[in-house]
Design a protein around this motif. Sequence first.
Motif, PDB file in Angstrom:
ATOM      1  N   LEU A  86       0.809  -1.213   0.000  1.00 16.28           N
ATOM      2  CA  LEU A  86       0.000   0.000   0.000  1.00 16.28           C
ATOM      3  C   LEU A  86       0.844   1.265   0.000  1.00 16.28           C
ATOM      4  CD1 LEU A  86      -2.849  -1.058   2.462  1.00 16.28           C
ATOM      5  CD2 LEU A  86      -2.865  -1.118  -0.029  1.00 16.28           C
ATOM      6  N   ALA A  87       2.130   1.120   0.302  1.00 26.72           N
ATOM      7  CA  ALA A  87       3.004   2.301   0.260  1.00 26.72           C
ATOM      8  C   ALA A  87       3.029   2.878  -1.154  1.00 26.72           C
ATOM      9  CB  ALA A  87       4.409   1.940   0.718  1.00 26.72           C
ATOM     10  N   SER A  88       2.923   2.005  -2.168  1.00 22.29           N
ATOM     11  CA  SER A  88       2.914   2.493  -3.564  1.00 22.29           C
ATOM     12  C   SER A  88       1.708   3.386  -3.815  1.00 22.29           C
ATOM     13  CB  SER A  88       2.820   1.327  -4.555  1.00 22.29           C
ATOM     14  OG  SER A  88       3.669   0.307  -4.186  1.00 22.29           O
ATOM     15  N   ALA A 112      -0.409  -0.858   7.540  1.00 18.65           N
ATOM     16  CA  ALA A 112       0.906  -1.345   7.126  1.00 18.65           C
ATOM     17  C   ALA A 112       1.450  -2.401   8.056  1.00 18.65           C
ATOM     18  CB  ALA A 112       1.878  -0.173   7.051  1.00 18.65           C
ATOM     19  N   GLN A 113       1.870  -3.514   7.453  1.00 20.39           N
ATOM     20  CA  GLN A 113       2.629  -4.513   8.206  1.00 20.39           C
ATOM     21  C   GLN A 113       4.098  -4.092   8.197  1.00 20.39           C
ATOM     22  OE1 GLN A 113       1.234  -4.738   5.206  1.00 20.39           O
ATOM     23  NE2 GLN A 113       1.467  -6.775   4.282  1.00 20.39           N
ATOM     24  N   TYR A 127      -0.097   8.783   8.543  1.00 19.38           N
ATOM     25  CA  TYR A 127      -0.405   8.119   9.805  1.00 19.38           C
ATOM     26  C   TYR A 127      -0.330   6.625   9.529  1.00 19.38           C
ATOM     27  CZ  TYR A 127      -2.769   7.191  14.249  1.00 19.38           C
ATOM     28  OH  TYR A 127      -3.078   6.773  15.522  1.00 19.38           O
ATOM     29  N   ILE A 128       0.566   5.955  10.238  1.00 21.77           N
ATOM     30  CA  ILE A 128       0.730   4.529   9.977  1.00 21.77           C
ATOM     31  C   ILE A 128      -0.093   3.710  10.978  1.00 21.77           C
ATOM     32  CG2 ILE A 128       2.368   2.597   9.830  1.00 21.77           C
ATOM     33  CD1 ILE A 128       4.520   4.579   8.992  1.00 21.77           C
ATOM     34  N   ALA A 182       5.263   2.925  13.542  1.00 22.88           N
ATOM     35  CA  ALA A 182       3.822   3.120  13.370  1.00 22.88           C
ATOM     36  C   ALA A 182       3.286   4.135  14.374  1.00 22.88           C
ATOM     37  CB  ALA A 182       3.098   1.788  13.533  1.00 22.88           C
ATOM     38  N   ASP A 183       2.225   4.825  13.981  1.00 25.53           N
ATOM     39  CA  ASP A 183       1.584   5.769  14.888  1.00 25.53           C
ATOM     40  C   ASP A 183       0.703   5.033  15.886  1.00 25.53           C
ATOM     41  OD1 ASP A 183       2.200   8.633  13.774  1.00 25.53           O
ATOM     42  OD2 ASP A 183       1.849   7.345  12.047  1.00 25.53           O
TER      43      ASP A 183
END
Lengths: 355, 279, 326
Positions: free
Chosen positions: C61-63, C76-77, C99-100, C174-175
């Motif tokens: 999903l970073a893409s 995000a893992q 925001y992770i 991560a947040d």
Amino acid sequence: MQYKILSKDSLAGFVEALSKEYTVYAPKRDKKVPNKMVWKVLEADETPTFEFVNTEMSPKDFVFPQSECMMRFKAEGKEAMVLKPVEMDTERRVLLNVRPCDAKGLSFMDMIFCQDEQTNDVYWRDKRERTVMIGLACNNPCPSCFCLEANCGPHHEAGLDILMVDLGVNLLVKPLTERGKSIAASLPDAEAGEPERAAIIKRHAEDAMKKTFSTERVEQRSLMELYNLPYWERVCETCINCGTCTFVCPTCHCFDIQDEMPANGDTGRRVRNWDYCMAPLFTLHTSGHNPRGKKVARVRQRFMHKYKYIPMKRGGEVGCVGCGRCVRLCPVNIDIRDVINAMNAPDATAEGREV
Amino acid sequence: MLNPYLPYPVRISDVRVETEDKTLRTFEFEFLHEKDAKAFAYHPGQFAELSIPGVGESPIGIASSPTEGNKLLFTVFRAGSVTSKLHGMKVGDVMGVRGPMGNWYPLDQNEGKNLVIIAGGYAVTTLRSTMVWLQDPKNRSRFGEIDFIYGARTPGMLLYRDEMEAWQNKGGVRCHVTVDREFPDWNGLTGFVPAVVERLAPKPDNAIALVCGPPVMIKFTQPVLDKCGWKSDQIFLSLENRMKCGIGICGRCNVGHQYVCKDGPVFSKAELDELPVEY
Amino acid sequence: MMPARTEAIRAAARRLLEAGRVDAVIGYTQGTIPLRAQPFIAYTPEECDKLIWSSFCGGNLASIASGRTDRVAVVAQGCVSRNLNGLVHEKRIKRENLYIIGVPCLGMLDQRKVEAKLMGRNIETLKSDPEEDLGGIVITGCNSTRECFVEFIKRRDVKRDNCYTCMHRNPVGADEVVAEPVSETAGGDIDAVAAPWARFDADRRWDEFTKNFEDCIRCHACRDVCPLCYCTTCFVDESNPQWCGKTQDPADVQTFHILRAFHCAGRCTDCGACETACPQGIKMRRLTSMLEKDVRAKWGHEPGMDCDTKPPLSTYRPDDPEDHFK
């Protein structure tokens, strides 16, 4: 129409007879990648498998290779800079156990590659004429198939020389063209009741397919109404703009023509390669202007082309056979069935997010 | 079996620098084989792929008229790799021409009508073809009055100036040649093409308009014609898009359900009104 | 019952959107066919009900977050969170806009491996995708003569290759994190398997390399799914000058893969999205994981562990091990 019968036990002999005149290709399990079916030559001692869904890539590559040298030229000497067509290969081939959707794909593309006297692709036509298509009906369509919606079907006959239906121990053989008839001529006639059994199998296969979309409103709506749906922004968000859907598609046929002048030697070539509407450079003008510069325009192009532009141009025929490869292999699982549903939604403007 | 991808071999028989900035040259070709010249039967408004082995192909409008005999002309702007290579070629060099391609201006279907011909920049080429075709005695009598409106940035960027003066002196043809602004030694019209069209206010009665020019010119000329009372089916525009095959297969020039290379490049405004502006 | 991670992701997403903390939440929703998940962007609290977490969230999903200018939360893992950190460092995303939502990860399953267990039989439904309890998935379907089956497949048999050797299963930076941390490594020895052909001599290695990439169809899905690949025009597409031929010639195909791997070296988190995306099942990681192994060995660098450290191949240090720097 005289139905014939081919028992799976005597398949080896049938293939051997074919091999005298043709190179026989069939879907085989790939050695490298688990569960991947690939088109390979059927060797003398091999019998084809019937336990498979479909090949990973459609067989369009046999008629429309991903890279195809069209012409060569010499840079120097007599006839320098004059392009000469390459000699065509002469292999006569049989595609055995080709799925009806893929055969329909080729017959669809006949319409594109051979339109009239001017638009008559000799490279396509030559290979198409040398390729015999022996189909294997789908008795068990998979969850990503939607051939019925795409004017095709699990036992569809378009583009085939012969359709075979798996009856278990035997295959029911239905010759569809003169070429198919002569290939099947030596097979025993089917017994009474066998075509009826095939018809039941066909009905079961069709019944097993859930209807996933309809296209009435896509047909009724104007091109520009569909083009302007806010929904396109929504599909575009997760599309990564790769070419997977187009490359695995049995009806996508866009290409590029490239010249190559090798550094060593004086012979250059003109090659055509598959190309795809998802690539930003596909439509880029030399001036820098790009009519489909935005990703949303490119994503929209593929679906509109298949389900609106082509039907408008080709008497209602859609540019899709419902094989489901794009559904299965899209890296982000964009499902063309969802897209058509959104195009066909009663209140299409309500779909998606206004941007 | 005819191979539609195989260019006819041609030899460059003449090269002329057309504009002061040298970005436009006119190339004259002769076919290496007489039979190819016969096969290459074309109409004003069609184009061809100029084919340089090792570099590639570029679709270019045909500037000559079939009424000029075997003289095959292309006026080419130096832009990409093919046209840059072409600009470096000289008389005697061999290359390829593939075509003719696409449809043409609908002149035969509009016999007896007045013509308003509007050109901008180097897009004038296929309209030069049209004008020369119309000068042919056989054709001239079949049409009414002709208004030819043509604009370029500067006097030095005008193509075919001498020829236009000759057209002007023949009956029933009015040439309106304009440049963007005042220049020393320029006595002709000034201002952009749409403004000139607005001043002339051509009458739509029993007439058709042929328009070819850069997108911005087309964009601003259309409302002017609308204001003068022109209907969409009286206006014909020639489009360009990126192309490869030129015969309606490869998909590159596809706009809506139309292929610019095969269904076009000439479309009526009525047709374009139904299409996305992806050109 | 809704799986715990799915429930926690939805709750976090809803809270962030309701509070106006972010404009969008990038996560996954149910795929349209079994064994798939679909990237999905939620803009309203209501849309958060579509978010899910499963064993098939194998994209990256970073893409999708990369290059966005609105404020986004990304589910995000471990690997994906490290890509996000890398993208912050490379100025593709502003950290304050990001925001992770971290998800401790048990590894993703490989669709192809699952299908291979069924030998061509159709999968109709994925009956259960338990996150940890049963240690496997239950699949129903039928064969070509429409005989139905139910099959239990163990997770450990069908994980994606990269998930066996993952070294950061918990999100980095991560947040917030939506589940209890899992053991940090997956247990496999990454250095032992990272370069499967390193033991061969040069000729054999070339053969293996050639074979590995021979089925490439140049759809460029591996590149387009990769968060590291965001060049406006990729060298492989550039036509003026043309760096790389456009045909299927092995030289053209190999040039693409070699150059892409080098462009990513020292930045790749071994997320495996390239292999998951490949329609031909090509093992791209045989190149990329080898380069990452070298980067670990030479510079002790692991990409994306924070937002500040420069990748070793885009920086210079006087003690660089390579001679040509001195």
